[in-house]
Design a protein around this motif. Structure first.
Motif, PDB file in Angstrom:
ATOM      1  N   ALA A 126      65.195  13.995  77.503  1.00 39.07           N
ATOM      2  CA  ALA A 126      66.581  14.257  77.095  1.00 39.07           C
ATOM      3  C   ALA A 126      67.496  14.280  78.306  1.00 39.07           C
ATOM      4  O   ALA A 126      68.612  13.747  78.278  1.00 39.07           O
ATOM      5  CB  ALA A 126      66.668  15.573  76.328  1.00 39.07           C
ATOM      6  N   GLY A 127      67.040  14.899  79.396  1.00 38.11           N
ATOM      7  CA  GLY A 127      67.845  14.946  80.604  1.00 38.11           C
ATOM      8  C   GLY A 127      68.075  13.583  81.208  1.00 38.11           C
ATOM      9  O   GLY A 127      69.198  13.252  81.633  1.00 38.11           O
ATOM     10  N   LEU A 128      67.044  12.757  81.247  1.00 40.71           N
ATOM     11  CA  LEU A 128      67.182  11.404  81.799  1.00 40.71           C
ATOM     12  C   LEU A 128      68.142  10.564  80.963  1.00 40.71           C
ATOM     13  O   LEU A 128      68.983   9.830  81.504  1.00 40.71           O
ATOM     14  CB  LEU A 128      65.810  10.732  81.875  1.00 40.71           C
ATOM     15  N   MET A 129      68.027  10.664  79.646  1.00 47.24           N
ATOM     16  CA  MET A 129      68.927   9.902  78.784  1.00 47.24           C
ATOM     17  C   MET A 129      70.370  10.402  78.917  1.00 47.24           C
ATOM     18  O   MET A 129      71.321   9.613  78.851  1.00 47.24           O
ATOM     19  CB  MET A 129      68.469  10.006  77.325  1.00 47.24           C
ATOM     20  N   SER A 130      70.540  11.691  79.131  1.00 51.77           N
ATOM     21  CA  SER A 130      71.890  12.235  79.346  1.00 51.77           C
ATOM     22  C   SER A 130      72.504  11.683  80.625  1.00 51.77           C
ATOM     23  O   SER A 130      73.710  11.415  80.687  1.00 51.77           O
ATOM     24  CB  SER A 130      71.835  13.761  79.412  1.00 51.77           C
ATOM     25  N   LEU A 131      71.685  11.482  81.647  1.00 53.62           N
ATOM     26  CA  LEU A 131      72.175  10.898  82.891  1.00 53.62           C
ATOM     27  C   LEU A 131      72.622   9.452  82.678  1.00 53.62           C
ATOM     28  O   LEU A 131      73.611   9.007  83.269  1.00 53.62           O
ATOM     29  CB  LEU A 131      71.094  10.968  83.971  1.00 53.62           C
ATOM     30  N   VAL A 132      71.897   8.723  81.827  1.00 58.97           N
ATOM     31  CA  VAL A 132      72.325   7.361  81.490  1.00 58.97           C
ATOM     32  C   VAL A 132      73.687   7.413  80.792  1.00 58.97           C
ATOM     33  O   VAL A 132      74.593   6.630  81.095  1.00 58.97           O
ATOM     34  CB  VAL A 132      71.286   6.656  80.594  1.00 58.97           C
ATOM     35  N   GLY A 133      73.830   8.344  79.851  1.00 56.70           N
ATOM     36  CA  GLY A 133      75.114   8.505  79.169  1.00 56.70           C
ATOM     37  C   GLY A 133      76.230   8.847  80.127  1.00 56.70           C
ATOM     38  O   GLY A 133      77.348   8.326  80.016  1.00 56.70           O
ATOM     39  N   LEU A 134      75.943   9.712  81.109  1.00 62.63           N
ATOM     40  CA  LEU A 134      76.949  10.077  82.102  1.00 62.63           C
ATOM     41  C   LEU A 134      77.332   8.877  82.956  1.00 62.63           C
ATOM     42  O   LEU A 134      78.522   8.686  83.277  1.00 62.63           O
ATOM     43  CB  LEU A 134      76.424  11.204  82.982  1.00 62.63           C
ATOM     44  N   ALA A 135      76.349   8.064  83.316  1.00 58.95           N
ATOM     45  CA  ALA A 135      76.627   6.865  84.110  1.00 58.95           C
ATOM     46  C   ALA A 135      77.571   5.924  83.370  1.00 58.95           C
ATOM     47  O   ALA A 135      78.430   5.274  83.972  1.00 58.95           O
ATOM     48  CB  ALA A 135      75.324   6.153  84.460  1.00 58.95           C
ATOM     49  N   VAL A 136      77.406   5.840  82.049  1.00 58.41           N
ATOM     50  CA  VAL A 136      78.319   5.021  81.236  1.00 58.41           C
ATOM     51  C   VAL A 136      79.703   5.657  81.207  1.00 58.41           C
ATOM     52  O   VAL A 136      80.727   4.988  81.356  1.00 58.41           O
ATOM     53  CB  VAL A 136      77.769   4.871  79.807  1.00 58.41           C
ATOM     54  N   LEU A 137      79.731   6.954  81.056  1.00 57.98           N
ATOM     55  CA  LEU A 137      80.990   7.671  80.856  1.00 57.98           C
ATOM     56  C   LEU A 137      81.931   7.543  82.053  1.00 57.98           C
ATOM     57  O   LEU A 137      83.157   7.463  81.882  1.00 57.98           O
ATOM     58  CB  LEU A 137      80.688   9.139  80.573  1.00 57.98           C
ATOM     59  N   VAL A 138      81.386   7.510  83.256  1.00 59.20           N
ATOM     60  CA  VAL A 138      82.247   7.481  84.441  1.00 59.20           C
ATOM     61  C   VAL A 138      82.999   6.160  84.583  1.00 59.20           C
ATOM     62  O   VAL A 138      83.879   6.044  85.450  1.00 59.20           O
ATOM     63  CB  VAL A 138      81.440   7.775  85.728  1.00 59.20           C
ATOM     64  N   ALA A 139      82.678   5.181  83.758  1.00 54.51           N
ATOM     65  CA  ALA A 139      83.431   3.922  83.779  1.00 54.51           C
ATOM     66  C   ALA A 139      84.792   4.065  83.103  1.00 54.51           C
ATOM     67  O   ALA A 139      85.647   3.177  83.246  1.00 54.51           O
ATOM     68  CB  ALA A 139      82.624   2.822  83.092  1.00 54.51           C
ATOM     69  N   PHE A 140      85.016   5.177  82.383  1.00 53.58           N
ATOM     70  CA  PHE A 140      86.266   5.382  81.659  1.00 53.58           C
ATOM     71  C   PHE A 140      87.213   6.293  82.438  1.00 53.58           C
ATOM     72  O   PHE A 140      86.874   6.821  83.492  1.00 53.58           O
ATOM     73  CB  PHE A 140      85.969   5.959  80.275  1.00 53.58           C
ATOM     74  N   ASN A 141      88.411   6.486  81.893  1.00 57.03           N
ATOM     75  CA  ASN A 141      89.400   7.327  82.556  1.00 57.03           C
ATOM     76  C   ASN A 141      88.999   8.808  82.497  1.00 57.03           C
ATOM     77  O   ASN A 141      88.142   9.212  81.707  1.00 57.03           O
ATOM     78  CB  ASN A 141      90.795   7.107  81.949  1.00 57.03           C
ATOM     79  N   ASN A 142      89.625   9.623  83.335  1.00 56.28           N
ATOM     80  CA  ASN A 142      89.242  11.037  83.456  1.00 56.28           C
ATOM     81  C   ASN A 142      89.408  11.808  82.151  1.00 56.28           C
ATOM     82  O   ASN A 142      88.585  12.667  81.813  1.00 56.28           O
ATOM     83  CB  ASN A 142      90.062  11.714  84.560  1.00 56.28           C
ATOM     84  N   PHE A 143      90.472  11.516  81.407  1.00 57.07           N
ATOM     85  CA  PHE A 143      90.672  12.211  80.138  1.00 57.07           C
ATOM     86  C   PHE A 143      89.507  11.941  79.195  1.00 57.07           C
ATOM     87  O   PHE A 143      89.000  12.854  78.523  1.00 57.07           O
ATOM     88  CB  PHE A 143      91.982  11.761  79.491  1.00 57.07           C
ATOM     89  N   THR A 144      89.072  10.691  79.144  1.00 55.64           N
ATOM     90  CA  THR A 144      87.958  10.318  78.273  1.00 55.64           C
ATOM     91  C   THR A 144      86.673  11.003  78.706  1.00 55.64           C
ATOM     92  O   THR A 144      85.886  11.465  77.863  1.00 55.64           O
ATOM     93  CB  THR A 144      87.774   8.794  78.282  1.00 55.64           C
TER      94      THR A 144
END
Length: 322
Positions: A126-144
C-alpha cells in the motif's frame, strides 16, 4: 515481497468475483498473482469507476475553456494514478478487513485471508503504491496536489464505515468520486460549480451501484453484524437505486449546463440514464450474478458519458471552423 513471518503462497486461488478469463489468473507469473489480486487487477471494474470521474471532470473543465481535445497526458496520468491509488486503497482495506473477509464467502480467497500475502507485506505494498500516486500527483498544480491529499482522510475512514453505519456506501461515494473535484482543479486550479454538481451526482451514482453490489454479501454481513444499504433497504432497494440514479443523472445535466456543454453531452447523459433504468428495472437482488452484471455495467455508463464529452468538444471545434 514479505515482511514479518513468512507465509507460503497458495497459487491459483481465484477470487470469487473475478472473471474466469481474467489476465492475472491466466498469464501473470504465479509469484506476482497475490499482489496483482491485492491491487484488484484481476477485477478492474473498481479502477474504472475510480478513474471515470477524473476523466469526466477534467474534460468538462476543458470544454468550459473551449479546448478542442482532452489533454492526453493528463488522461494517462489520471489512469496511472487511479491504478496506483486503487491498489493502495484495496491493500489498506484488506489489511483492515482481513478477519471479516475470511468469514465472507465472496472474499475468503482474497490474498490476506487466504494466506497468500502477509499483513505486513500488504501495508508495504500500500505504501509503495501510494508513492506511485504521489509521483503522478506532483505533475499537477499545487491546489490540485493539496486537494487530492485531502481525500486521504475519507479514504482512511471508509473501511471502518460498515462497523458503525448502515450507509457505508455513502462514505464510499464521498471517497471514490473525489476525482470529480481533482480533475476540474487540474485544469482550472480551483473548484467550480460544475465540479461540485458533478461530484454530487457521482456520489449518488456510487451509492446506487454499490448498493447493488452489496446484495452479494448481505447474508454474511447480517451474520457478522455489519451495515450496508442492501441490508437496511431490503426489498426497497430497487426504488432506492432508481432515485439515486435519477439524482445522479439530473446533477450530471446540471454540471453540463454550468460548464456550457452542448446538445451532444446532454444526449449522452440521457442515453446512459436509459441504461441505468435498465439496471433498475431488471435488478434481482436475490441473484448475485444478476447484481454483479449490473454493477459492472456502470463502466459502460462512465465511458459513454466520457465519449459524449469528447464528442461535444470535437463538434464544437468543427462548428467553429464552419
Amino acid at each position: 515481497m514479505t515482511t514479518g513471518a513468512e507465509i507460503s503462497p497458495k497459487p491459483n486461488l481465484r477470487v470469487a468475483d473475478a472473471t474466469p478469463s481474467n489476465w492475472v489468473d491466466r498469464w501473470a507469473p504465479s509469484s506476482w498473482q497475490p499482489y496483482l489480486r491485492l491491487a484488484r487487477l484481476d477485477r478492474p471494474i473498481g479502477t474504472w469507476l475510480l478513474l471515470i470521474p477524473c476523466w469526466w471532470s477534467m474534460t468538462l473543465a476543458q470544454l468550459n475553456s473551449s479546448d478542442h481535445l482532452p489533454n492526453l497526458w493528463y488522461l494517462v496520468l489520471f489512469a496511472i494514478g487511479a491504478i496506483a491509488m486503487r491498489a493502495a486503497g484495496c491493500a489498506y482495506n484488506d489489511f483492515v478487513d482481513a478477519d471479516i473477509d475470511g468469514r465472507v464467502e465472496r472474499t475468503r480467497n482474497r490474498p490476506l485471508p487466504s494466506g497468500q500475502v502477509s499483513p505486513g507485506a500488504a501495508l508495504v505494498f500500500a505504501g509503495l503504491m501510494s508513492l506511485v500516486g504521489l509521483a503522478v500527483l506532483v505533475a499537477f498544480n499545487n491546489f490540485t496536489i493539496w486537494l487530492a491529499i485531502a481525500s486521504l482522510l475519507i479514504v482512511a475512514i471508509y473501511p471502518f464505515a460498515k462497523r458503525f453505519t448502515s450507509y457505508p456506501q455513502l462514505v464510499l461515494g464521498l471517497a471514490f468520486n473525489w476525482g470529480a473535484l481533482v480533475g476540474w482543479a487540474a485544469i482550472k486550479g480551483s473548484i467550480g460549480l460544475p465540479a461540485l454538481a458533478l461530484y454530487a451526482g457521482c456520489v449518488f451514482w456510487t451509492v446506487g451501484y454499490d448498493t447493488i453490489y452489496a446484495h452479494q454479501d448481505k447474508e454474511d454481513d447480517a451474520l457478522l453484524g455489519l451495515g450496508s444499504t442492501a441490508l437496511q433497504l431490503g426489498e426497497d432497494t430497487v426504488p432506492f437505486v432508481g432515485v439515486m440514479y435519477g439524482l445522479a443523472g439530473i446533477l450530471w445535466l446540471v454540471a453540463g449546463a454550468f460548464a456550457g456543454a452542448h446538445l451532444v453531452y446532454f444526449l449522452a447523459v440521457v442515453l446512459v440514464f436509459l441504461q441505468m433504468s435498465w439496471q433498475v428495472s431488471t435488478l434481482d437482488i436475490n441473484n448475485p450474478s444478476n447484481c454483479l452484471w449490473r454493477f459492472r455495467s456502470n463502466r459502460d455508463v462512465g465511458l459513454a458519458v466520457f465519449a459524449g464529452l469528447v464528442a461535444d468538444m470535437a463538434l464544437s471545434w468543427f462548428a467553429g471552423l464552419s
